[in-house]
Scaffold this active site. Structure first.
Site, PDB file in Angstrom:
ATOM      1  NE  ARG A  11       1.549  -5.362  11.502  1.00 44.83           N
ATOM      2  CZ  ARG A  11       3.098  -5.092  10.565  1.00 44.83           C
ATOM      3  NH1 ARG A  11       4.163  -6.466  11.347  1.00 44.83           N
ATOM      4  NH2 ARG A  11       3.141  -3.885   9.818  1.00 44.83           N
ATOM      5  NE  ARG A  41      -6.309   3.561  12.240  1.00 43.68           N
ATOM      6  CZ  ARG A  41      -5.613   3.031  11.592  1.00 43.68           C
ATOM      7  NH1 ARG A  41      -5.072   1.581  10.808  1.00 43.68           N
ATOM      8  NH2 ARG A  41      -4.538   4.064  11.470  1.00 43.68           N
ATOM      9  CE  LYS A  66      -2.054   0.868   4.346  1.00 40.32           C
ATOM     10  NZ  LYS A  66      -2.496   1.487   5.229  1.00 40.32           N
ATOM     11  NE  ARG A  94      10.264  -4.072  11.262  1.00 36.82           N
ATOM     12  CZ  ARG A  94       9.180  -2.978  11.209  1.00 36.82           C
ATOM     13  NH1 ARG A  94       9.568  -1.630  11.605  1.00 36.82           N
ATOM     14  NH2 ARG A  94       8.197  -3.456  10.721  1.00 36.82           N
ATOM     15  NE  ARG A 123       8.957  -5.774   6.882  1.00 40.41           N
ATOM     16  CZ  ARG A 123       8.119  -4.669   6.820  1.00 40.41           C
ATOM     17  NH1 ARG A 123       7.728  -4.488   5.520  1.00 40.41           N
ATOM     18  NH2 ARG A 123       7.706  -4.818   8.128  1.00 40.41           N
TER      19      ARG A 123
END
Ligand SMILES: [Zn+2]
Length: 224
Positions: free
Chosen positions: A174, A91, A16, A163, A130
């Site tokens: 999430r 949201r 995004k 991370r 990542r």
């Protein structure tokens, strides 16, 4: 030229942010990420900013109505005359309704809500791979962009780490939050005929091409 009033939606890791940056450049539109504009309003000590700060200082959530007024203040400005890109707002469904009303009060309306989508499995694959270098934050991906020496940064040789946010369990959480929040929004914009879906697993160039083609069609339809 008609306005391009856009909302961006999408799970983490679906690209995004990349698409937002491309759209800003392609159409020269201001990009409003809600967190950023709230912080900016507080920093500028505007009336709305001071009001928002009183909630933030107490650790309370800034109410929908106030966030909406902060967003609309930006949207109703010279720089956003030809359109805008909103990210992170609305949201919730009540926020979406508040925004619809506020825009129609300005004699404007949304052009489209762009959903850059990817399956949960794909999001987990992308984010959990990542790696970030400890020293300077250079980023890699074990699958898509691996370093020459496994576990070490190509640029400065420092150790690569994952991370906390990118641990699979955290990503799953999430995603749950994302789906719960976003489903009513997606339904809201689907009902209004504003939702456009894009396959975030395609390359950034392809997704950008699809978005541009869709926006061109919408503009043509509007001019008819
Ligand atoms: Zn590095």
């Amino acid at each position: 030229m008609s306005e391009l009033n856009l909302i961006l939606l999408g799970p983490p890791g679906a690209g995004k942010g990349t698409q937002a940056a491309r759209l800003r450049d392609d159409f020269d539109l201001p990009y409003y990420a809600t967190g950023d504009i709230l912080r900016a309003a507080v920093k500028e000590e505007s009336e709305l900013g001071e009001e928002a700060k009183s909630y933030m200082d107490k650790g309370d959530l800034v109410p929908d109505d106030l966030i909406c007024r902060v967003v609309v203040e930006r949207v109703d400005s010279e720089e956003a005359r030809d359109g805008f890109i909103l990210d992170g707002f609305p949201r919730t469904e009540p926020q979406a309704e508040a925004l619809d009303q506020a825009l129609s009060g300005l004699g404007r309306r949304l052009t489209a809500t762009l959903l850059i989508d990817a399956s949960d499995d794909e999001v987990i694959r992308r984010l959990s791979g990542r790696r970030v270098c400890k020293d300077k934050g250079h980023t890699y991906h074990v699958e898509f962009d691996p370093p020459k020496n496994e576990g070490f940064c190509d640029q400065d040789g420092s150790a690569l780490q994952q991370r906390d946010d990118d641990e699979p369990e955290t990503i799953k959480h999430r995603l749950e939050v994302f789906h719960k929040q976003t489903k009513p929004l997606v339904e809201h914009y689907e009902q209004e005929g504003l939702l456009r879906r894009f396959d975030g697993t395609r390359s950034p160039d392809e997704v950008n091409g699809h978005i541009r083609a869709t926006l061109a069609t919408l503009r043509l339809e509007e001019e008819l």
